[in-house]
Design a protein around this motif. Sequence first.
Motif, PDB file in Angstrom:
ATOM      1  N   TYR A 199      39.265  35.670  60.919  1.00  0.00           N
ATOM      2  CA  TYR A 199      39.093  34.937  62.293  1.00  0.00           C
ATOM      3  C   TYR A 199      39.813  33.576  62.663  1.00  0.00           C
ATOM      4  O   TYR A 199      39.658  32.692  61.541  1.00  0.00           O
ATOM      5  CB  TYR A 199      37.569  34.892  62.708  1.00  0.00           C
ATOM      6  N   ASN A 200      40.257  33.274  63.763  1.00  0.00           N
ATOM      7  CA  ASN A 200      40.843  32.016  63.921  1.00  0.00           C
ATOM      8  C   ASN A 200      39.691  31.045  64.435  1.00  0.00           C
ATOM      9  O   ASN A 200      39.653  30.968  65.895  1.00  0.00           O
ATOM     10  CB  ASN A 200      41.799  32.413  64.913  1.00  0.00           C
ATOM     11  N   TYR A 201      39.152  30.286  63.693  1.00  0.00           N
ATOM     12  CA  TYR A 201      38.206  29.478  64.093  1.00  0.00           C
ATOM     13  C   TYR A 201      38.952  28.093  64.707  1.00  0.00           C
ATOM     14  O   TYR A 201      38.169  27.378  65.415  1.00  0.00           O
ATOM     15  CB  TYR A 201      37.438  28.719  62.890  1.00  0.00           C
ATOM     16  N   ALA A 202      40.268  27.959  64.496  1.00  0.00           N
ATOM     17  CA  ALA A 202      40.657  26.733  65.142  1.00  0.00           C
ATOM     18  C   ALA A 202      40.825  26.830  66.520  1.00  0.00           C
ATOM     19  O   ALA A 202      40.679  25.643  67.226  1.00  0.00           O
ATOM     20  CB  ALA A 202      42.367  26.952  64.701  1.00  0.00           C
ATOM     21  N   GLN A 203      40.562  27.796  67.289  1.00  0.00           N
ATOM     22  CA  GLN A 203      40.573  28.069  68.866  1.00  0.00           C
ATOM     23  C   GLN A 203      39.338  27.600  69.090  1.00  0.00           C
ATOM     24  O   GLN A 203      39.149  27.318  70.232  1.00  0.00           O
ATOM     25  CB  GLN A 203      40.941  29.495  69.137  1.00  0.00           C
ATOM     26  N   GLY A 204      38.093  27.973  68.283  1.00  0.00           N
ATOM     27  CA  GLY A 204      36.745  27.711  68.587  1.00  0.00           C
ATOM     28  C   GLY A 204      36.559  26.199  68.869  1.00  0.00           C
ATOM     29  O   GLY A 204      35.940  25.485  69.863  1.00  0.00           O
ATOM     30  N   TYR A 205      37.463  25.447  67.823  1.00  0.00           N
ATOM     31  CA  TYR A 205      37.259  23.944  67.879  1.00  0.00           C
ATOM     32  C   TYR A 205      37.944  23.294  69.098  1.00  0.00           C
ATOM     33  O   TYR A 205      37.615  22.331  69.823  1.00  0.00           O
ATOM     34  CB  TYR A 205      37.783  23.337  66.578  1.00  0.00           C
ATOM     35  N   SER A 206      39.146  23.946  69.559  1.00  0.00           N
ATOM     36  CA  SER A 206      39.721  23.455  70.895  1.00  0.00           C
ATOM     37  C   SER A 206      39.021  23.849  71.980  1.00  0.00           C
ATOM     38  O   SER A 206      39.002  23.139  72.880  1.00  0.00           O
ATOM     39  CB  SER A 206      41.361  24.426  70.593  1.00  0.00           C
ATOM     40  N   ARG A 207      38.455  24.954  71.847  1.00  0.00           N
ATOM     41  CA  ARG A 207      37.579  25.297  73.204  1.00  0.00           C
ATOM     42  C   ARG A 207      36.352  24.202  73.331  1.00  0.00           C
ATOM     43  O   ARG A 207      36.065  23.886  74.370  1.00  0.00           O
ATOM     44  CB  ARG A 207      36.941  26.732  72.842  1.00  0.00           C
TER      45      ARG A 207
END
Length: 376
Positions: A199-207
């Motif tokens: 899973y790409n958690y980096a997108q979660g921090y960006s969101r």
Amino acid sequence: MSGTEKRPKKNWRSCVFCRRSHLVCDEQRPCTRCIKRDIAHLCTDENLGNSMGPTTPAPAAEESTGDIGLPPGGAEQLTSAMTRTPSFLPQQPTFVSEHVGSEFSSLNEFLNMLEDPLLVNQSDRQEKSQDDGSKPYDGQETTPIIIDEDQQLKGDNNAPTPKEHFFLTAADPSTEMTPEDRLKLVINAKLEAGLLQPYNYAQGYSRLQNYMDRYMNQYSKQRILKPLSTIRPAFRAIARSLKDVDLVLVEEGFERMLLSYDRVFTSMSMPACLWRRTGEIYRANKEFASLVDCTVDDLRDGKLAIYELMTEESAVNFWEKYGSIAFDKGQKAVLTSCNLRTRDGRRRKPCCFSFTIRRDRYNIPICIVGNFIPIS
């Protein structure tokens, strides 16, 4: 025969699949084992030459060492010193897994931008200039992985494609390894075939960053920054040794957990939902959906985040309490209160709120399960 003479070694060649299974292979092609396994059309010699690039002769630096008075071997030392990264450049920690490194880098950038408001404003201007006319981010976009199988087949028409390699690995009857090692081998082949990804958690921090920039003041950002900054060292210490295969095993465990909570949530009368460590909601029951005035389908697969359904003060309170026990094995549950709000933001619902942190085998929080009791 004298004692100094050596017997000539036979040059046994193994096909790709016999070598992988550590089995003796005969010299005929296709070999007997591949014929018995009905994969005769894929039986080829393992091409060791392609895995190693052509050796490049070292540059003739030693010929000129006499002019500048370098000692023997000085040319190599000079070359390595010239190509070494300057010490004044910032060094990022290296990770075995590309996905873990991406998450850690995203968290670093997120924290750095919160510490410097000028960087936040500059980032907003860059995003506006790049995203004019584009659709808003909904948390569902992922970078597609395109596997050009035709390009891979050009080198060797008989070589199996990554997908074929995965199917062959999954169907391999070899019993010379433990079930756990075999599971990792199959998952690794599935990962290389592009059929399974961490899973790409980096997108979660960006969101989360984009949401805070739009709807939260600077003081609230700083309060969220503090617990996230305490999480970062613990996350780095654990994640540096993780590989993509390990993350895939964690993701498979998360999928199995979702299936179990589907049954749990349907039997609960208390509003409840489950979200990832970056806040994206992946499961909820109908009672919680009614509480925030949306459908159960809206609360699946990261379409909404838990902090988007809380007031600003309640969201800050959650991140502070989550950060204090995120990597503490001795504590996993917190009882507090919060103010939920409907999806349109028009109504607020004060609730007693408890959440439990579920961790993976590496003690990294994989999801949070929250229960809510409305206060009339």
